[in-house]
Design an enzyme around this catalytic site. Structure first.
Site, short mmCIF file in Angstrom:
data_model
loop_
_atom_site.label_atom_id
_atom_site.label_comp_id
_atom_site.label_asym_id
_atom_site.label_seq_id
_atom_site.Cartn_x
_atom_site.Cartn_y
_atom_site.Cartn_z
N GLU A 151 0.78 -1.32 -0.19
CA GLU A 151 0.11 0.07 -0.08
C GLU A 151 0.81 1.19 -0.03
O GLU A 151 0.40 2.34 0.71
CB GLU A 151 -1.07 0.07 1.11
CG GLU A 151 -1.85 -1.15 1.11
CD GLU A 151 -2.58 -1.19 -0.14
OE1 GLU A 151 -2.66 -0.65 -0.68
OE2 GLU A 151 -2.91 -2.58 -0.34
N GLY A 152 2.06 1.32 -0.87
CA GLY A 152 2.90 2.44 -0.82
C GLY A 152 4.03 2.30 0.42
O GLY A 152 3.44 2.33 1.61
#
Ligand SMILES: Cc1cc2nc3c(=O)[nH]c(=O)nc-3n(C[C@H](O)[C@H](O)[C@H](O)COP(=O)(O)OP(=O)(O)OC[C@H]3O[C@@H](n4cnc5c(N)ncnc54)[C@H](O)[C@@H]3O)c2cc1C
Length: 594
Positions: free
Chosen positions: A440-441
């Site tokens: 998610e980054g």
């Protein structure tokens, strides 16, 4: 030792006493029927499921892992049965719209429930967790027909969802993705390409899997502006909604990895698989942001989950384990030694874990309120809440997972050598937590999003509603020594933003050089706000003699610990973030080897 005990009292303090959830729900027409009585009953029921069904599968799931055989994935023993129970009890549908079979409860309540599930068994929670993002994406961007066919089955939990972004050559830089979508004569698309690292891409827990896939249409522009979004089911769906033939998407293998071993991380091969466009062509990345934002908050919760689990395990152990005598005199005269909880250094670790777990819960519950306001739909208040949430999401995602990992690590340390062996689960907690800073980054990417894309691009405007709220709170509570420190840190936050912004105008590398320190600084100040608020509320309850004095006293004491021993980390971050990019950038790439 219990595998997991739901911190219901702390959750209720956060929801009702700290953040006034009841009044908040009543102020939103969409959720006005949700009261504390309903919410508490749901939470108690969920707590039982998490403690009695999910938590006992956490260690065995890790030991057994998932098995791949010729495209099929078998989840560890008990996972499938637990999922059936979860579906039968209606848990997947809690916060989704009644238009599609949901129960219409506030998303903020959903976040609390997800924390319980995730702390009891993060790997198991990934399967229904990914589905929420798929549901939100189809609900927001899908056609009525797509909602009817796919959303209702996801809401009921009969089917699960995935998020298919990553490819072998691109994770962070999705502009490079190559998966193709060729139009078919019937209006559908033929999707071809390879996606890797797809969580819950294949498993045996549900009868169908709905993949939400990023791909490129023919002649799409290069980069992020040429990406579209598609629904690709594992099994095609017949006109009457029943399961039809197998679609052209197969799980090529699963990854062998450091943690969350019971969550299947899949290579997915799409070979002319039938897909359906969601949202406008070439706007896929924008639509996918709905999924990613849900997933980012979900991952922020992972930080809280591992901090809480690490804390619970460490606390039990520290009360039982007898080693050495207290420096200030014997505390356990009847035993051969004192319990290790008497030692200041063990207390430092326990209180660090406690302050991050409970502080993280407060930040997440605050974000939950913003999600409720956005979901309620009143345009003006939704716009304001959206701005605050956009600002807080990268902080919650990256800061809470970094400090969650620190807390999990303290968990191993509290156990001494016993933390390093698998029996107690402390090392599993570290391994399971580590991914949260990557997917998610990564922390680095969240930090760039916060400082570069959000704060500096808006010349600091995006942070103002939140820093103003802190400012007002400080003014209203002057005189308390914690508040003075908070006011100072809040002011410094604004000053540092200006300073870094000025440096960035001279040299763009200054943004990347300062960003992670800036993000961590932001996280420490945001948590200081919530700890100050908690201290004020708890002190008021003590002054009024409301009862439960031990709980409120511990809150005030934990707040004091946070301000004395955690918030000062901002001082070193302020120094490093303003030290300039030169010390990072001067060295030639070749010279790193010398
Ligand atoms: C267990 C697991 C589950 C996953 N689940 C999913 C899933 O369900 N769906 C899905 O699509 N993907 C999933 N992923 C993929 C995950 O989201 C990516 O691994 C992640 O986004 C990072 O991409 P990457 O691995 O290609 O690393 P890279 O993009 O190659 O990054 C390598 C390093 O470079 C840094 N970096 C890159 N660019 C910059 C920059 N501009 N500035 C500063 N630093 C930079 C990164 O921070 C990182 O430290 C999963 C991964 C794992 C391991």
């Amino acid at each position: 030792m219990a595998e997991y005990k739901t911190p219901l009292r702390d959750m209720q303090f956060t929801m009702y006493e700290l953040l006034d959830y009841e009044q908040h729900w009543q102020s939103l027409p969409k959720f006005e029927e949700t009261g504390a009585d309903i919410a508490n009953a749901i939470m108690e029921e969920n707590a039982k499921f998490c403690e009695n069904v999910l938590a006992p599968l956490n260690q065995s799931g890790d030991a057994e892992g998932c098995q791949w055989n010729d495209g099929e994935v078998t989840t560890p023993k008990g996972f499938k049965e637990a999922y059936q129970q979860f579906v039968e009890a209606g848990w997947p549908s809690m916060t989704h719209s009644p238009d599609h079979g949901g129960q219409g409860l506030p998303p903020s309540l959903g976040l609390i429930l997800n924390e319980m599930v995730g702390t009891a068994n993060w790997s198991w929670g990934m399967y229904p967790g990914l589905s929420h993002g798929a549901m939100n994406t189809i609900e927001e961007h899908g056609t009525d027909e797509q909602k009817e066919v796919y959303l209702t089955k996801l809401v009921s939990g009969e089917w699960t969802g995935t998020m298919c972004l990553t490819e072998p050559h691109c994770g962070t830089d999705l502009g490079m993705l190559r998966t193709k979508a060729e139009p078919n004569a019937d209006g559908s698309y033929a999707i071809s390409g390879t996606k890797i690292f797809i969580s819950a891409g294949e498993h045996d827990m549900a009868e169908n899997i709905v993949h939400i896939v990023l791909a490129r249409l023919p002649d799409a522009p290069e980069g992020t502006k040429g990406i579209s979004l598609f629904i690709v089911p594992k099994f095609n769906v017949a006109e009457d909604g029943s399961i039809a033939e197998r679609n052209g998407v197969v799980c090529g293998s699963i990854e062998h990895k450091m943690g969350i071993k019971a969550s299947a991380t899949c290579v997915m091969n799409f070979d002319g698989a039938k897909g359906f466009l969601i949202g406008p062509p070439n706007r896929g990345l924008n639509c996918m942001f709905t999924f990613m934002n849900t997933a980012r908050l979900g991952t922020a919760l992972q930080g809280v989950a591992h901090a809480e689990l690490g804390f619970q395990k460490s606390l039990d152990y520290a009360r039982d384990r007898l080693q050495m005598r207290s420096l200030s005199g014997v505390k356990n005269p009847d035993g051969p030694a004192d319990p290790i909880i008497v030692h200041p250094d063990v207390r430092r670790m326990l209180l660090t874990q406690k302050s991050f777990a409970e502080g993280g819960r407060m930040l997440m519950a605050y974000c939950g309120k913003l999600v409720d306001v956005i979901s309620n739909g009143d345009e003006e208040s939704a716009k304001e809440a959206d701005g605050k949430l956009a600002f807080l999401t990268p902080i919650a995602k990256a800061f809470l997972t970094e400090v969650g990992f620190e807390s999990a690590n303290h968990g191993v340390q509290c156990f001494g050598g016993h933390g390093f062996i698998s029996e107690w689960g402390a090392e599993q907690n570290v391994r399971d937590c580590r991914i949260s800073m990557l997917y998610e980054g990564t922390t680095g990417i969240q930090a760039l999003d916060l400082l570069g894309r959000k704060v500096l691009m808006t010349q600091g405007e995006i942070m103002k509603p939140f820093t103003k709220e802190i400012h007002k709170f400080c003014q209203a509570n002057e005189g308390n020594p914690l508040i003075a420190k908070l006011a100072e840190a809040n002011k410094q936050w604004g000053d540092l933003t200006m300073k870094v912004g000025m440096a960035a105008m001279e040299n763009p590398d200054e943004v990347g050089a300062a960003s992670v320190d800036y993000l961590m600084f932001s996280g420490y100040v945001a948590l200081a706000y919530f700890w100050a608020l908690a201290a004020v509320k708890a002190q008021a309850a003590l002054d009024e003699g409301q009862g439960d004095a031990a709980f409120y006293t511990a809150k005030v004491q934990t707040a004091k610990f946070y301000f004395a021993r955690i918030l000062p980390r901002t001082e070193s971050l302020a120094t490093t973030m303003t030290s300039g990019a030169d010390s990072l950038m001067d060295m030639d790439a070749e010279s790193f080897a010398f």
